[in-house]
Design a protein around this motif. Structure first.
Motif, PDB file in Angstrom:
ATOM      1  N   SER A 174     -26.050 -69.625   9.224  1.00  0.00           N
ATOM      2  CA  SER A 174     -26.507 -70.704   8.345  1.00  0.00           C
ATOM      3  C   SER A 174     -25.376 -71.244   7.479  1.00  0.00           C
ATOM      4  CB  SER A 174     -27.652 -70.209   7.455  1.00  0.00           C
ATOM      5  OG  SER A 174     -27.203 -69.213   6.552  1.00  0.00           O
ATOM      6  N   LYS A 175     -24.378 -70.406   7.206  1.00  0.00           N
ATOM      7  CA  LYS A 175     -23.224 -70.834   6.408  1.00  0.00           C
ATOM      8  C   LYS A 175     -22.063 -71.334   7.274  1.00  0.00           C
ATOM      9  CE  LYS A 175     -24.307 -67.335   2.914  1.00  0.00           C
ATOM     10  NZ  LYS A 175     -23.838 -66.076   2.269  1.00  0.00           N
ATOM     11  N   ARG A 176     -22.288 -71.351   8.589  1.00  0.00           N
ATOM     12  CA  ARG A 176     -21.259 -71.798   9.544  1.00  0.00           C
ATOM     13  C   ARG A 176     -19.980 -70.970   9.404  1.00  0.00           C
ATOM     14  NH1 ARG A 176     -22.654 -76.691  11.878  1.00  0.00           N
ATOM     15  NH2 ARG A 176     -24.438 -77.746  10.925  1.00  0.00           N
ATOM     16  N   GLU A 177     -20.142 -69.683   9.242  1.00  0.00           N
ATOM     17  CA  GLU A 177     -18.995 -68.793   9.068  1.00  0.00           C
ATOM     18  C   GLU A 177     -18.639 -68.020  10.337  1.00  0.00           C
ATOM     19  OE1 GLU A 177     -19.854 -66.270   5.758  1.00  0.00           O
ATOM     20  OE2 GLU A 177     -19.532 -67.853   4.262  1.00  0.00           O
ATOM     21  N   VAL A 178     -19.399 -68.233  11.417  1.00  0.00           N
ATOM     22  CA  VAL A 178     -19.129 -67.528  12.663  1.00  0.00           C
ATOM     23  C   VAL A 178     -19.254 -68.495  13.839  1.00  0.00           C
ATOM     24  CG1 VAL A 178     -19.864 -65.263  11.821  1.00  0.00           C
ATOM     25  CG2 VAL A 178     -21.557 -66.811  12.810  1.00  0.00           C
ATOM     26  N   TYR A 179     -18.690 -68.057  14.961  1.00  0.00           N
ATOM     27  CA  TYR A 179     -18.793 -68.845  16.199  1.00  0.00           C
ATOM     28  C   TYR A 179     -19.938 -68.264  17.030  1.00  0.00           C
ATOM     29  CZ  TYR A 179     -17.709 -70.353  20.956  1.00  0.00           C
ATOM     30  OH  TYR A 179     -17.791 -70.852  22.235  1.00  0.00           O
ATOM     31  N   VAL A 180     -20.802 -69.134  17.561  1.00  0.00           N
ATOM     32  CA  VAL A 180     -21.983 -68.706  18.322  1.00  0.00           C
ATOM     33  C   VAL A 180     -21.848 -69.187  19.756  1.00  0.00           C
ATOM     34  CG1 VAL A 180     -24.490 -68.834  18.529  1.00  0.00           C
ATOM     35  CG2 VAL A 180     -23.432 -68.786  16.255  1.00  0.00           C
ATOM     36  N   GLU A 181     -22.148 -68.264  20.697  1.00  0.00           N
ATOM     37  CA  GLU A 181     -22.083 -68.606  22.117  1.00  0.00           C
ATOM     38  C   GLU A 181     -22.984 -67.648  22.894  1.00  0.00           C
ATOM     39  OE1 GLU A 181     -18.896 -67.754  25.598  1.00  0.00           O
ATOM     40  OE2 GLU A 181     -18.103 -68.905  23.891  1.00  0.00           O
ATOM     41  N   GLY A 182     -23.864 -68.204  23.699  1.00  0.00           N
ATOM     42  CA  GLY A 182     -24.700 -67.395  24.574  1.00  0.00           C
ATOM     43  C   GLY A 182     -25.552 -66.351  23.849  1.00  0.00           C
ATOM     44  N   GLY A 183     -26.123 -66.728  22.711  1.00  0.00           N
ATOM     45  CA  GLY A 183     -26.990 -65.792  21.982  1.00  0.00           C
ATOM     46  C   GLY A 183     -26.240 -64.734  21.192  1.00  0.00           C
ATOM     47  N   LYS A 184     -24.914 -64.857  21.137  1.00  0.00           N
ATOM     48  CA  LYS A 184     -24.084 -63.903  20.402  1.00  0.00           C
ATOM     49  C   LYS A 184     -23.320 -64.634  19.293  1.00  0.00           C
ATOM     50  CE  LYS A 184     -24.759 -60.249  23.133  1.00  0.00           C
ATOM     51  NZ  LYS A 184     -25.310 -58.957  22.673  1.00  0.00           N
ATOM     52  N   ALA A 185     -23.172 -63.943  18.184  1.00  0.00           N
ATOM     53  CA  ALA A 185     -22.322 -64.450  17.102  1.00  0.00           C
ATOM     54  C   ALA A 185     -21.057 -63.612  17.080  1.00  0.00           C
ATOM     55  CB  ALA A 185     -23.049 -64.347  15.762  1.00  0.00           C
ATOM     56  N   TYR A 186     -19.917 -64.266  16.984  1.00  0.00           N
ATOM     57  CA  TYR A 186     -18.633 -63.562  16.988  1.00  0.00           C
ATOM     58  C   TYR A 186     -18.166 -63.437  15.535  1.00  0.00           C
ATOM     59  CZ  TYR A 186     -18.917 -64.012  21.977  1.00  0.00           C
ATOM     60  OH  TYR A 186     -19.344 -63.910  23.281  1.00  0.00           O
ATOM     61  N   VAL A 187     -18.189 -62.192  15.050  1.00  0.00           N
ATOM     62  CA  VAL A 187     -18.064 -61.932  13.622  1.00  0.00           C
ATOM     63  C   VAL A 187     -16.821 -61.084  13.326  1.00  0.00           C
ATOM     64  CG1 VAL A 187     -19.248 -60.998  11.602  1.00  0.00           C
ATOM     65  CG2 VAL A 187     -20.596 -61.932  13.498  1.00  0.00           C
ATOM     66  N   PRO A 188     -15.942 -61.542  12.431  1.00  0.00           N
ATOM     67  CA  PRO A 188     -14.824 -60.706  11.989  1.00  0.00           C
ATOM     68  C   PRO A 188     -15.350 -59.464  11.262  1.00  0.00           C
ATOM     69  CG  PRO A 188     -14.483 -63.004  11.389  1.00  0.00           C
ATOM     70  CD  PRO A 188     -15.888 -62.898  11.861  1.00  0.00           C
ATOM     71  N   LEU A 189     -14.570 -58.393  11.328  1.00  0.00           N
ATOM     72  CA  LEU A 189     -15.001 -57.113  10.761  1.00  0.00           C
ATOM     73  C   LEU A 189     -15.516 -57.258   9.339  1.00  0.00           C
ATOM     74  CD1 LEU A 189     -15.253 -54.031  10.749  1.00  0.00           C
ATOM     75  CD2 LEU A 189     -12.828 -53.900  10.160  1.00  0.00           C
ATOM     76  N   LYS A 190     -14.782 -57.939   8.475  1.00  0.00           N
ATOM     77  CA  LYS A 190     -15.172 -58.016   7.068  1.00  0.00           C
ATOM     78  C   LYS A 190     -16.508 -58.708   6.883  1.00  0.00           C
ATOM     79  CE  LYS A 190     -13.859 -56.711   2.999  1.00  0.00           C
ATOM     80  NZ  LYS A 190     -13.730 -55.271   2.721  1.00  0.00           N
ATOM     81  N   GLN A 191     -16.836 -59.635   7.781  1.00  0.00           N
ATOM     82  CA  GLN A 191     -18.095 -60.355   7.661  1.00  0.00           C
ATOM     83  C   GLN A 191     -19.295 -59.531   8.130  1.00  0.00           C
ATOM     84  OE1 GLN A 191     -16.731 -62.563   5.601  1.00  0.00           O
ATOM     85  NE2 GLN A 191     -18.162 -64.064   6.399  1.00  0.00           N
ATOM     86  N   LEU A 192     -19.047 -58.373   8.736  1.00  0.00           N
ATOM     87  CA  LEU A 192     -20.148 -57.513   9.168  1.00  0.00           C
ATOM     88  C   LEU A 192     -20.918 -56.932   7.989  1.00  0.00           C
ATOM     89  CD1 LEU A 192     -18.642 -55.548  12.205  1.00  0.00           C
ATOM     90  CD2 LEU A 192     -20.359 -57.370  12.248  1.00  0.00           C
ATOM     91  N   VAL A 193     -20.357 -57.037   6.795  1.00  0.00           N
ATOM     92  CA  VAL A 193     -21.081 -56.596   5.591  1.00  0.00           C
ATOM     93  C   VAL A 193     -22.453 -57.249   5.536  1.00  0.00           C
ATOM     94  CG1 VAL A 193     -21.128 -56.767   3.069  1.00  0.00           C
ATOM     95  CG2 VAL A 193     -19.040 -56.038   4.224  1.00  0.00           C
ATOM     96  N   SER A 194     -22.520 -58.532   5.855  1.00  0.00           N
ATOM     97  CA  SER A 194     -23.796 -59.254   5.805  1.00  0.00           C
ATOM     98  C   SER A 194     -24.820 -58.671   6.761  1.00  0.00           C
ATOM     99  CB  SER A 194     -23.580 -60.735   6.118  1.00  0.00           C
ATOM    100  OG  SER A 194     -22.787 -61.349   5.135  1.00  0.00           O
TER     101      SER A 194
END
Length: 492
Positions: free
Chosen positions: A197-217
């Motif tokens: 919702s904050k457009r902070e990750v890349y989405v493809e094929g039902g997956k969000a590609y998340v940097p380690l630090k953003q996994l806190v959320s």
């Protein structure tokens, strides 16, 4: 004897160790299994309550970024520190600070499981606390924390990262220079909705590609779901401890505890005392909506019902009104419908009782916002309570519009009210009627958000208008005696 002493010292030294930050943080999946004293029960719970209310105050005052982090760090170190250096573990494998953290969480979980409003408040601020702690894990501590709690996501290989490089560079601090060393994970789309919702990750094929630090959320989302379910289950079973006279009163009243500045009688210099002649102007410029509404109702009806007299009377006491002035003030309004003798017979005793001059002679304290919000709702013809919590929406909207607040701000206050953020709505009311107050040195506001206590609102407002007028007088905040909040003055 010496050998025994040396042996004990060696054992103690052997138990001391260093715990990494990820081992100190808990998701509170299992309640502690040990006996504690009643004093520990109350002390631990109140310290955690202070911490969570401190978080609420920071959010209410719209404090963000580095200032939020710095102030929350101070709060945590004061009430619930978690240190890992040179610590000693107990039989359960916890440090004394971890023990307090664990126990206090589960005590408040019990205290705040009883209603939807309480559950929502506790859930929100516990998640804020967890996010703050996880945000401060260093290096690989976050991945180690997740692995130890069974939370795992697929780590992108070097080839997968290279394939999506143009999509991922620029996300959440990932730059060209650190891309190769950044850990990026593939997370199911539904578990990263807040990031999406904050457009902070890349989405493809039902997956969000998340940097380690953003996994806190994603960890916080999992924690929220688990805690929400646990609170609901605890609420269903709360009756099982309802007969325990040792802890039930503490749990029932925990959410009403006010641990901020005292506003009992005796803490005001002569120049700061509220007199009957000053009340009308104070109601116009310095009172929160709850007290303004009570004052206007008193003027209109020339009376207030018991809970209204109690709420408004203790507020006036906390604002510095002396008992003799209070009796004169109340009689001046009641005299429109009752004679002097009837006032003395039916009402004067209860006002003297508020000031500790009758009955048990207790020094009663003014009601905090939480006590008003969670207190007895107003019945027909009564005007006490919190307008944001208890007043019908149409009546509240009309009342706000009558105060000449801009339509955009009225809409924002109503939005906060509809979402049950009553204290945030109250804080917004203060913000729009006291523009620029955050840039002013208002000592009263050091006690926290003005929406935590009506008298803090009043005190801060008085200081604001004095500062705007260029006067230097300050409102005293030092009580002469400790108030009693465990029982109510008798009903007239």
């Amino acid at each position: 004897r010496d050998d025994t002493t040396n042996h004990r010292e060696s054992d103690a030294e052997a138990k001391r160790t260093k715990l990494s930050a990820d081992r100190l943080i808990s998701l509170y999946e299992e309640p502690p299994q040990e006996e504690i004293t009643i004093d520990e029960f109350e002390t631990f719970a109140l310290d955690r309550l202070q911490l969570l209310r401190g978080i609420e105050s920071l959010k209410t005052r719209n404090i963000k970024g580095e200032e939020y982090t710095a102030k929350l760090k101070q709060l945590e170190e004061k009430y619930m520190p978690l240190k890992g250096m040179n610590v000693e573990l107990n039989k359960s494998g916890y440090t004394s600070q971890q023990r307090k953290d664990q126990i206090s969480h589960f005590i408040l979980r019990l205290a705040y499981c009883r209603t939807e409003d309480l559950r929502r408040w506790f859930l929100s601020h516990e998640c804020d606390l967890l996010k703050y702690r996880l945000d401060h894990l260093k290096g690989n501590e976050l991945s180690e924390f997740m692995a130890s709690r069974g939370i795992s996501y697929e780590l992108l290989s070097a080839d997968e990262k290279e394939e999506r490089k143009d999509k991922l560079v620029g996300l959440a601090g990932i730059k060209e220079g650190n891309y190769q060393t950044s850990s990026i994970y593939s997370v199911p789309f539904v578990e990263a909705l807040s990031l999406v919702s904050k457009r902070e990750v890349y989405v493809e094929g039902g997956k969000a590609y998340v940097p380690l630090k953003q996994l806190v959320s994603t960890v916080v989302i999992k924690f929220r779901a688990i805690l929400s379910k646990s609170l609901s289950e605890a609420g269903i079973r709360f009756h099982q401890i309802s007969g325990d006279t040792r802890i039930e009163p503490l749990l029932q009243n925990m959410n009403k505890q006010y641990a901020g500045q005292d506003f009992s009688e005796g803490g005001h210099a002569a120049a700061d005392r509220l007199t009957p002649a000053m009340v009308e102007e104070a109601a116009q410029y310095n009172m929160p909506l709850c007290m303004k509404h009570l004052h206007n109702s008193l003027k209109l009806d020339h009376k207030l019902k018991h809970w209204g007299r109690l709420q408004y009377g203790l507020f006036l006491k906390g604002a510095g009104m002396q008992m003799e002035d209070a009796l004169a003030f109340w009689e001046s309004h009641f005299s429109r419908i009752v004679q002097h003798d009837e006032f003395n017979k039916k009402y004067a005793y209860s006002f003297r009782h508020m000031y500790g001059k009758e009955g048990a002679r207790k020094n009663y304290t003014p009601y905090s916002c939480m006590k008003i919000i969670m207190g007895t709702p107003p019945e027909a013809g009564a005007h006490h309570g919190c307008p944001y919590r208890h007043m019908p929406e149409g009546q509240l909207s009309s009342l706000l519009n009558s105060l000449k607040i801009g339509s955009a701000d009225v809409n924002e206050i109503m939005r906060l009210t509809r979402s049950s953020n009553y204290q945030l709505a109250c804080q917004h009311h203060f913000d729009v009627t006291h523009p620029g107050h955050l840039q002013m040195d208002l000592k009263a506001s050091d006690s926290g958000a003005v929406s935590n206590h009506p008298n803090l609102w009043y005190q801060t407002s008085v200081q604001y208008h004095r500062a705007k007028a260029g006067t230097t007088a300050k409102t005293s905040s030092e009580p002469l005696s400790q108030p009693v909040d465990s029982s109510e003055p008798m009903e007239a």
